[in-house]
Design a protein around this motif. Structure first.
Motif, PDB file in Angstrom:
ATOM      1  N   PRO A  75     115.188  35.411  28.496  1.00  0.00           N
ATOM      2  CA  PRO A  75     115.413  34.975  29.893  1.00  0.00           C
ATOM      3  C   PRO A  75     114.122  35.083  30.698  1.00  0.00           C
ATOM      4  N   LEU A  76     113.280  34.144  30.499  1.00  0.00           N
ATOM      5  CA  LEU A  76     111.958  34.206  31.130  1.00  0.00           C
ATOM      6  C   LEU A  76     111.551  32.791  31.483  1.00  0.00           C
ATOM      7  N   ARG A  77     111.031  32.632  32.716  1.00  0.00           N
ATOM      8  CA  ARG A  77     110.593  31.291  33.087  1.00  0.00           C
ATOM      9  C   ARG A  77     109.120  31.132  32.766  1.00  0.00           C
ATOM     10  N   LEU A  78     108.742  29.925  32.409  1.00  0.00           N
ATOM     11  CA  LEU A  78     107.359  29.663  32.039  1.00  0.00           C
ATOM     12  C   LEU A  78     106.425  30.060  33.172  1.00  0.00           C
ATOM     13  N   ARG A  79     106.854  29.740  34.405  1.00  0.00           N
ATOM     14  CA  ARG A  79     106.052  30.058  35.578  1.00  0.00           C
ATOM     15  C   ARG A  79     105.755  31.551  35.661  1.00  0.00           C
ATOM     16  N   THR A  80     106.804  32.332  35.406  1.00  0.00           N
ATOM     17  CA  THR A  80     106.655  33.787  35.474  1.00  0.00           C
ATOM     18  C   THR A  80     105.677  34.257  34.400  1.00  0.00           C
ATOM     19  N   ALA A 119      96.001  24.884  35.510  1.00  0.00           N
ATOM     20  CA  ALA A 119      96.309  23.459  35.605  1.00  0.00           C
ATOM     21  C   ALA A 119      95.971  22.745  34.307  1.00  0.00           C
ATOM     22  N   ILE A 120      94.817  23.064  33.727  1.00  0.00           N
ATOM     23  CA  ILE A 120      94.422  22.401  32.474  1.00  0.00           C
ATOM     24  C   ILE A 120      95.377  22.802  31.351  1.00  0.00           C
ATOM     25  N   ASN A 121      95.743  24.085  31.328  1.00  0.00           N
ATOM     26  CA  ASN A 121      96.685  24.536  30.303  1.00  0.00           C
ATOM     27  C   ASN A 121      98.035  23.858  30.444  1.00  0.00           C
ATOM     28  N   ALA A 122      98.406  23.625  31.708  1.00  0.00           N
ATOM     29  CA  ALA A 122      99.712  23.031  31.968  1.00  0.00           C
ATOM     30  C   ALA A 122      99.804  21.604  31.443  1.00  0.00           C
ATOM     31  N   PRO A 162     104.801  21.550  39.040  1.00  0.00           N
ATOM     32  CA  PRO A 162     105.594  20.510  38.366  1.00  0.00           C
ATOM     33  C   PRO A 162     105.162  20.276  36.916  1.00  0.00           C
ATOM     34  N   LEU A 163     103.860  20.446  36.647  1.00  0.00           N
ATOM     35  CA  LEU A 163     103.384  20.255  35.273  1.00  0.00           C
ATOM     36  C   LEU A 163     104.023  21.285  34.344  1.00  0.00           C
ATOM     37  N   LEU A 164     104.103  22.511  34.830  1.00  0.00           N
ATOM     38  CA  LEU A 164     104.683  23.568  34.007  1.00  0.00           C
ATOM     39  C   LEU A 164     106.170  23.325  33.775  1.00  0.00           C
ATOM     40  N   ARG A 165     106.815  22.717  34.771  1.00  0.00           N
ATOM     41  CA  ARG A 165     108.243  22.443  34.639  1.00  0.00           C
ATOM     42  C   ARG A 165     108.473  21.445  33.509  1.00  0.00           C
ATOM     43  N   ARG A 166     107.526  20.515  33.370  1.00  0.00           N
ATOM     44  CA  ARG A 166     107.699  19.491  32.340  1.00  0.00           C
ATOM     45  C   ARG A 166     107.032  19.857  31.015  1.00  0.00           C
ATOM     46  N   PHE A 167     106.497  21.067  30.965  1.00  0.00           N
ATOM     47  CA  PHE A 167     105.723  21.495  29.809  1.00  0.00           C
ATOM     48  C   PHE A 167     106.585  21.451  28.545  1.00  0.00           C
ATOM     49  N   THR A 168     106.069  20.796  27.488  1.00  0.00           N
ATOM     50  CA  THR A 168     106.830  20.787  26.238  1.00  0.00           C
ATOM     51  C   THR A 168     106.380  21.961  25.387  1.00  0.00           C
ATOM     52  N   VAL A 169     107.313  22.778  25.027  1.00  0.00           N
ATOM     53  CA  VAL A 169     106.995  24.036  24.359  1.00  0.00           C
ATOM     54  C   VAL A 169     106.702  23.821  22.883  1.00  0.00           C
ATOM     55  N   ALA A 215      99.502  24.008  43.176  1.00  0.00           N
ATOM     56  CA  ALA A 215     100.611  23.124  43.519  1.00  0.00           C
ATOM     57  C   ALA A 215     100.818  22.060  42.447  1.00  0.00           C
ATOM     58  N   ILE A 216      99.719  21.577  41.876  1.00  0.00           N
ATOM     59  CA  ILE A 216      99.844  20.578  40.811  1.00  0.00           C
ATOM     60  C   ILE A 216     100.453  21.218  39.564  1.00  0.00           C
ATOM     61  N   SER A 217     100.062  22.482  39.331  1.00  0.00           N
ATOM     62  CA  SER A 217     100.497  23.134  38.100  1.00  0.00           C
ATOM     63  C   SER A 217     102.013  23.339  38.040  1.00  0.00           C
TER      64      SER A 217
END
Lengths: 469, 471
Positions: free
Chosen positions: A176-181, A242-245, A460-467, A456-458
């Motif tokens: 139970p962990l969010r990518l953002r966290t 941002a680049i990682n995202a 939404p990018l992280l939300r769409r990040f494919t794991v 701020a850009i990161s």
């Protein structure tokens, strides 16, 4: 949760030895940078002690000469005003000067003020191997602007890509962990390590270098300094995130980040420099040399006429005695004429430089490196703004000097022993801290906004990040 | 086989978007830097030539006056810009542009252009030399790091080697292909550079050997980076490790080493302050070198010697002008003092430079930097040569003027006046670019360092090829 991630991350990084290695490098370069700056400050201090001693010695000799029984007539005012009594106007090193050498190796830290024209101020240069000036110094400013981002990037170019490549990211996110966290936790660990170390070591080194913390605006300037270091670091962390995202491989991330670093730290400043110079070209000093020569040739041929006109302009200055020093008056008149004719050229230099600086101030937002560089110099007091502040005081001191000596020279009134105390002296008034804060704050905005934008850009990018790739 | 591999490598590069984008950026920067450099070179160079002629005219157009007054009026010299300075302006912005020659004084060069610029210049200027020294190696690193390591990771290396391709051939072919693709970036800029050099006026002809040597130097330097990058790519555990190693090497070379070398040399061999330096000169002239033989003592002795030599009782009876002789004598004493102090200062600078050049053996960027500035005529030794030439010229002028006063002004004392024919008879100042041989000799250290690195990198790549692992 973030803290727990950070804890684990710290354990991992320590086990990996990367963090230890990188931290050691950071500590070494920061401490070396401050030590270097401190030795430069010590050199400047000893130079200032040297000029003070030289001036004192000259005055001692003058006093001795005037005190001796044979000197009832005193010493001619023009001799005192031009050479024997000339005083130095010195710019003290700022409270944080050991942090950034900045432009202080290029601008002399003192000016000899005499009745000579202000074009003589440009003549005093410190002796230095020109290659050293070209290369620049290894000071804390260089470490912060150039190497500190690299350290940040070296620790975070594979922030997510590594976990993904090893397959551990899927495992982690099955919890139970969010990518953002997760990202926040990872960044937090690294930020505490890098930014914290940079700050602690710089403060520690400056304390060891024997700077007087009580001096002037030390604390306010230090606070500004810390704000810049933190915001500049935040920008580079945000960039790495941002680049990682974007979800590319570690190698691609490394290339992209190295490229961006080079662009912002080297290419953009060089291009802005070209642009600034092309927009407001500073005339060449060769022209000035020629202008002065022409003016003095003219003045010399018109010598007597000039003197007559000078006295027409200043009837109050004509001495009662007829045997005033011909030569001194003639040379004053000549000097006056030269200055009038080159004043425009000299002003043109200053105006163009001021315009260049204004343009740089505007264009610094193109690269956080420029914004941080200018802000660091301002906070440390080794930038061009403080130097200009100093030079404007020198100019008014020069005017005061001449106002004191010219009437004496024209009246052919020699200097007596009791008058030595009345000869003007120079005291530097420090720039008000509010002005410094204002300039630095604008620079800080140039760091915080890009960092916030990247963050701020990161999101939404992280939300769409494919794991899973 | 090598050619075939090279062709494959070249095609692959040319099709790669990253290559095309970065190559375009670098090529534009290189061309832009060359053009901007040439424009400012031309402006400055024309201005200096014009100013030099005007300064001479000023000197010749003096009215009738005492020759010593003319020596005080003096002459300005402007540092000429040598043709290749547009490629590498080197230390030029940080040295003065003009020097004032006058009696009694040896003046320093004045007006450093760097003081008339914003702090931005301290980030480094955009010059052709900077692009070649810093950006090109980075491009090489970025393009080359995966060349072998990535093939190993993808398993294609095993396939290629299983076909019977010798590792040596493979590596050589890759090196060739990459070299050609990188060469393509530089071609337009080199062509423009050559064209501009042709346009640079009569002096340019003499600089062709310098230009050729410079091109060779950069070729070797960039070759070193290419070979080293391939070596690392062949040996690294992964392409990521190869990249990190190479980036670290690049950063240490281009960013850290120059500043570190500068600081270390300044720390171990401090430069004296301007105040100390000039105070020591003044003291030595006034009180005599090391406090022996003060100025008035020297003058008294000179007078006595002359009276004995000409067997007269009073200075007025001398068949020569005493002032002329006394001035020249004090001039020569001053010259000895100037030589002593300036030589000491320059010895200090040379030691500082030697330390930096010595580090060139450890880091090739330091070596190419020195070589490039040397060939462009913008290094310390040519700065020194110009200021020495200017000083020699000063001494000739002052001596000639004093001699004239001595011979022709016998019974007139300071009342003697000379005319324009004397001013016009002064020799013209000419500063010639040193021959290629002497430049290379002076830069022998840098040349050797580059050759050493080239040999080392060839050897390393050779070994890596022999022991190339497929996984």
């Amino acid at each position: 949760m973030v803290l727990r991630i950070a804890q684990h991350e710290a354990r991992l990084l320590i086990a990996d030895r990367t963090l230890i290695a990188v931290s050691l490098v950071l500590v070494a370069i920061v401490a070396y940078g401050v030590a270097n700056g401190a030795s430069w400050v010590a050199f400047q201090q000893s130079t200032r002690d040297g000029i003070a001693a030289e001036e004192q010695e000259r005055y001692r000799q003058l006093r001795e000469r005037l005190g001796s029984p044979g000197s009832g007539t005193g010493v001619p005012a023009d001799q005192v005003g031009t050479s024997l009594g000339a005083r130095y106007a010195a710019l003290p090193s700022g409270p944080l000067a050991a942090f950034v050498i900045g432009q202080s190796d290029l601008y002399p830290s003192y000016v000899k003020v005499s009745t000579e024209g202000r074009q003589s101020f440009a003549a005093a240069d410190e002796i230095e191997n020109p290659v050293h000036l070209l290369t620049g110094r290894f000071d804390l400013g260089f470490v912060i602007i150039t190497l500190y981002p690299l350290i940040i990037l070296a620790l975070s170019y594979n922030l997510l890509s590594n976990e993904k490549e090893q397959g551990t990211l899927v495992l982690l996110l099955s919890q139970p962990l969010r990518l953002r966290t997760l990202v926040a936790g990872k960044v937090l660990t690294r930020a505490i390590a890098v930014v914290g170390l940079a700050i602690v070591v710089s403060i520690g080194s400056i304390a060891l270098s024997g700077q007087d913390a009580a001096e002037g605006d030390f604390t306010s300037r230090l606070a500004l300094w810390l704000a810049i270091v933190v915001s500049y670091g935040a920008f580079w962390f945000a960039l790495a995130v941002a680049i990682n995202a974007l979800g590319r491989s570690s190698a691609t991330n490394a290339v992209a980040l190295a490229g961006t670093w080079l662009l912002l730290v080297a290419v953009v400043p060089a291009l802005v420099n070209v642009l600034v110079r092309a927009t407001y070209p500073v005339p060449s000093r060769v022209e000035l040399v020629q202008a002065i020569r022409n003016a003095s040739n003219e003045a010399q041929t018109e010598g007597t006429r000039l003197k007559a006109r000078y006295f027409e302009d200043h009837p109050e200055l004509v001495g009662a005695e007829a045997d005033y020093s011909e030569f001194a008056i003639q040379s004053l008149a000549t000097q006056n004429a030269i200055e009038r004719s080159i004043a425009e050229t000299l002003d043109h230099f200053e105006n163009q430089l001021r315009r260049q600086q204004t343009l740089v101030d505007r264009l610094r937002f193109l690269s956080p490196a420029i914004a941080a560089f200018e802000a660091l110099q301002d906070a440390a007091g080794t930038g061009s703004a403080r130097y200009r502040h100093f030079m404007s005081q020198v100019e008014s001191f020069h005017a005061q000097w001449r106002a004191y000596f010219h009437p004496l020279i024209l009246r052919a009134q020699p200097i007596q022993a009791d008058e030595l105390e009345r000869i003007p002296t120079f005291t530097y008034e420090e720039e008000p801290i509010s002005q410094v804060t204002e300039r630095v704050t604008i620079g800080l905005i140039g760091l915080v906004i890009p960092a916030a934008a990247l963050a701020a850009i990161s999101v939404p990018l992280l939300r769409r990040f494919t794991v899973v790739s | 086989m090598i050619v075939r591999i090279a062709r494959k490598e070249l095609t692959e590069q040319l099709r790669d978007g990253r290559f095309r984008a970065s190559a375009a950026i670098i090529a534009v920067l290189l061309i832009g830097a060359t053009a901007v450099g040439w424009r400012s070179w031309r402006d400055v160079s024309e201005e200096h030539t014009r100013a030099q002629a005007e300064a001479r005219e000023h000197f010749e157009c003096q009215e009738e006056k005492n020759p010593h007054a003319a020596a005080h009026y003096g002459l300005y010299l402007f540092k000429p810009k040598l043709p290749l300075a547009f490629v590498d302006p080197g230390i030029d912005p940080y040295t003065g542009v003009s020097v004032y020659l006058e009696a009694h004084q040896r003046n320093d060069l004045q007006h450093r252009p760097a003081r008339d610029a914003t702090a931005l210049q301290r980030f480094g200027e955009l010059t052709a030399a900077a692009v070649l020294q810093f950006l090109m190696p980075l491009l090489i690193v970025v393009l080359t790091f995966p060349s072998i390591a990535a093939e190993r990771e993808q398993g294609t290396l095993r396939q290629v080697l299983s076909l019977g391709v010798q590792p040596g051939q493979l590596v050589a072919g890759k090196a060739l292909g990459l070299a050609v693709s990188l060469g393509l970036i530089a071609v337009p800029a080199v062509a423009i550079g050559v064209y501009l050099l042709i346009q640079s006026g009569p002096d340019a002809e003499k600089t062709w050997p310098h230009a050729l040597a410079m091109a060779t130097g950069y070729l070797v330097y960039l070759g070193i980076f290419l070979l080293l990058s391939l070596t690392v790519s062949a040996r690294a555990r992964s392409s990521r490790a190869a990249l990190i190693t190479l980036l670290a090497f690049w950063i240490v070379n281009t960013m850290i080493a120059p500043r570190l070398a500068t600081d270390l040399s300044r720390r171990w061999l401090p430069t004296p302050s301007s105040l100390e330096f000039h105070a020591a000169i003044d003291r030595d002239i006034r009180q005599g070198i090391d406090g022996h033989d003060p100025a008035d003592e020297r003058l008294r002795r000179l007078e006595e010697d002359l009276l004995t030599q000409y067997d007269v009782d009073f200075v007025e009876d001398l068949p020569v002008n005493f002032q002329g002789i006394a001035l020249q004598a004090s001039e020569e004493y001053g010259n000895a003092v100037f030589d002593r102090h300036h030589d000491t200062l320059w010895e200090r600078f040379w030691l500082q430079n030697a330390l930096r050049k010595g580090l060139g053996f450890v880091l090739p960027t330091l070596a190419i930097r020195e070589l490039s500035m040397g060939l462009a005529g913008t290094d310390t030794s040519q700065y020194h040569e110009f200021s020495e030439a200017a000083e020699t010229h000063r001494r000739i002028i002052v001596r000639t003027l004093n001699k004239d006063l001595e011979i022709n002004g016998a019974d007139l004392g300071f009342m003697y006046q000379a005319g324009p024919e004397l001013w016009e008879s002064m020799p013209l100042f000419r500063y010639e670019m040193p021959e290629i041989g002497s430049v290379l000799f002076r830069q022998a250290f840098a040349c050797l360092a580059l050759i050493f690195w080239l040999a080392l990198s060839i050897e390393l790549l050779n070994r890596s090829a022999r022991s190339l692992r497929a996984d």
